[in-house]
Write a protein that holds these residues in place. Structure first.
Motif, PDB file in Angstrom:
ATOM      1  N   ALA A  34       0.861  -1.185   0.000  1.00 32.02           N
ATOM      2  CA  ALA A  34       0.000   0.000   0.000  1.00 32.02           C
ATOM      3  C   ALA A  34       0.894   1.231   0.000  1.00 32.02           C
ATOM      4  O   ALA A  34       1.941   1.256   0.649  1.00 32.02           O
ATOM      5  CB  ALA A  34      -0.932   0.024   1.213  1.00 32.02           C
ATOM      6  N   VAL A  35       0.482   2.246  -0.744  1.00 28.27           N
ATOM      7  CA  VAL A  35       1.162   3.539  -0.790  1.00 28.27           C
ATOM      8  C   VAL A  35       0.134   4.596  -0.392  1.00 28.27           C
ATOM      9  O   VAL A  35      -0.872   4.767  -1.080  1.00 28.27           O
ATOM     10  CB  VAL A  35       1.722   3.852  -2.192  1.00 28.27           C
ATOM     11  N   GLY A  36       0.390   5.232   0.732  1.00 22.52           N
ATOM     12  CA  GLY A  36      -0.537   6.243   1.226  1.00 22.52           C
ATOM     13  C   GLY A  36       0.175   7.546   1.519  1.00 22.52           C
ATOM     14  O   GLY A  36       1.406   7.644   1.391  1.00 22.52           O
ATOM     15  N   TYR A  37      -0.603   8.537   1.928  1.00 21.78           N
ATOM     16  CA  TYR A  37      -0.049   9.845   2.238  1.00 21.78           C
ATOM     17  C   TYR A  37      -0.646  10.408   3.510  1.00 21.78           C
ATOM     18  O   TYR A  37      -1.819  10.197   3.811  1.00 21.78           O
ATOM     19  CB  TYR A  37      -0.314  10.830   1.094  1.00 21.78           C
ATOM     20  N   GLY A  70       0.622  -0.620   5.929  1.00 19.30           N
ATOM     21  CA  GLY A  70       0.740  -2.073   5.817  1.00 19.30           C
ATOM     22  C   GLY A  70      -0.549  -2.771   6.203  1.00 19.30           C
ATOM     23  O   GLY A  70      -0.942  -3.769   5.588  1.00 19.30           O
ATOM     24  N   ALA A  71      -1.247  -2.238   7.214  1.00 17.79           N
ATOM     25  CA  ALA A  71      -2.524  -2.816   7.634  1.00 17.79           C
ATOM     26  C   ALA A  71      -3.560  -2.715   6.517  1.00 17.79           C
ATOM     27  O   ALA A  71      -4.353  -3.641   6.315  1.00 17.79           O
ATOM     28  CB  ALA A  71      -3.019  -2.135   8.905  1.00 17.79           C
ATOM     29  N   GLU A 108       4.975   4.045   2.233  1.00 16.60           N
ATOM     30  CA  GLU A 108       4.929   2.841   1.394  1.00 16.60           C
ATOM     31  C   GLU A 108       5.340   1.631   2.219  1.00 16.60           C
ATOM     32  O   GLU A 108       6.426   1.609   2.799  1.00 16.60           O
ATOM     33  CB  GLU A 108       5.845   2.977   0.187  1.00 16.60           C
ATOM     34  N   THR A 109       4.455   0.636   2.271  1.00 19.91           N
ATOM     35  CA  THR A 109       4.762  -0.603   2.967  1.00 19.91           C
ATOM     36  C   THR A 109       4.485  -1.771   2.035  1.00 19.91           C
ATOM     37  O   THR A 109       3.382  -1.904   1.504  1.00 19.91           O
ATOM     38  CB  THR A 109       3.938  -0.738   4.266  1.00 19.91           C
ATOM     39  N   LYS A 110       5.531  -2.589   1.815  1.00 22.22           N
ATOM     40  CA  LYS A 110       5.424  -3.794   0.993  1.00 22.22           C
ATOM     41  C   LYS A 110       5.460  -5.009   1.906  1.00 22.22           C
ATOM     42  O   LYS A 110       6.327  -5.102   2.778  1.00 22.22           O
ATOM     43  CB  LYS A 110       6.606  -3.889   0.015  1.00 22.22           C
ATOM     44  N   ALA A 123       9.022  -1.026   5.055  1.00 24.06           N
ATOM     45  CA  ALA A 123       8.335   0.255   5.061  1.00 24.06           C
ATOM     46  C   ALA A 123       9.291   1.430   4.894  1.00 24.06           C
ATOM     47  O   ALA A 123      10.361   1.447   5.496  1.00 24.06           O
ATOM     48  CB  ALA A 123       7.562   0.399   6.374  1.00 24.06           C
ATOM     49  N   ILE A 124       8.853   2.406   4.085  1.00 23.64           N
ATOM     50  CA  ILE A 124       9.642   3.612   3.862  1.00 23.64           C
ATOM     51  C   ILE A 124       8.711   4.822   3.870  1.00 23.64           C
ATOM     52  O   ILE A 124       7.715   4.857   3.145  1.00 23.64           O
ATOM     53  CB  ILE A 124      10.404   3.569   2.524  1.00 23.64           C
TER      54      ILE A 124
END
Length: 142
Positions: A34-37, A70-71, A108-110, A123-124
């Motif tokens: 997921a990629v969020g802001y 990530g959740a 961003e969490t893979k 996570a970054i």
């Protein structure tokens, strides 16, 4: 791209104000990433005490925001709908910069491993293309 607004995020993860630390999801793939802001405003409650003379977003809240991204990835899977993802560990965490009012933080969490209810996310958090926090987050689904 799979976009989620704040109301859609609230349908996936249980966090609510003032602890919901993602404003929107730009893209995600259930069980993958997921990629969020987070759009950081001077009005954030934590700035009143961290620090009044130089407002900086607490690093632990940045890690929490990454965990929430990530959740979204893990709890958007059909098998995990309605469940909660708990912290199982934080490894290799590095703080490389500050987050201040006015910053738009990319989260961003893979998901790099998952076995049963336990998994790991890479996570970054970055601002303007520069990494400010990186970590490996272990989660447990309950």
């Amino acid at each position: 791209m799979n976009h989620l607004d704040i109301n859609q995020i609230k349908q996936i993860i249980p966090h609510r104000h003032p602890f919901l630390l993602i404003d929107y999801i730009e893209d995600y793939e259930p069980g993958q990433y997921a990629v969020g802001y987070k759009c950081v405003s001077y009005r954030e409650e934590f700035f009143a005490g961290h620090f009044p003379q130089e407002p900086v977003m607490p690093g632990v809240l940045t890690v929490e925001a990454l965990a929430q991204a990530g959740a979204v990835a893990i709890l958007s899977m059909e098998a995990n709908k309605g469940k909660i993802a708990y912290f199982g560990g934080i490894n290799k965490c590095k703080f490389k910069g500050k987050i201040v009012p006015g910053d738009k933080v990319r989260l961003e969490t893979k998901i790099i491993k998952q076995k049963g209810p336990v998994g790991v996310g890479e996570a970054i958090a970055s601002v303007d293309g520069k990494t400010v926090v990186s970590a490996e987050l272990t989660f447990m689904i309950g």
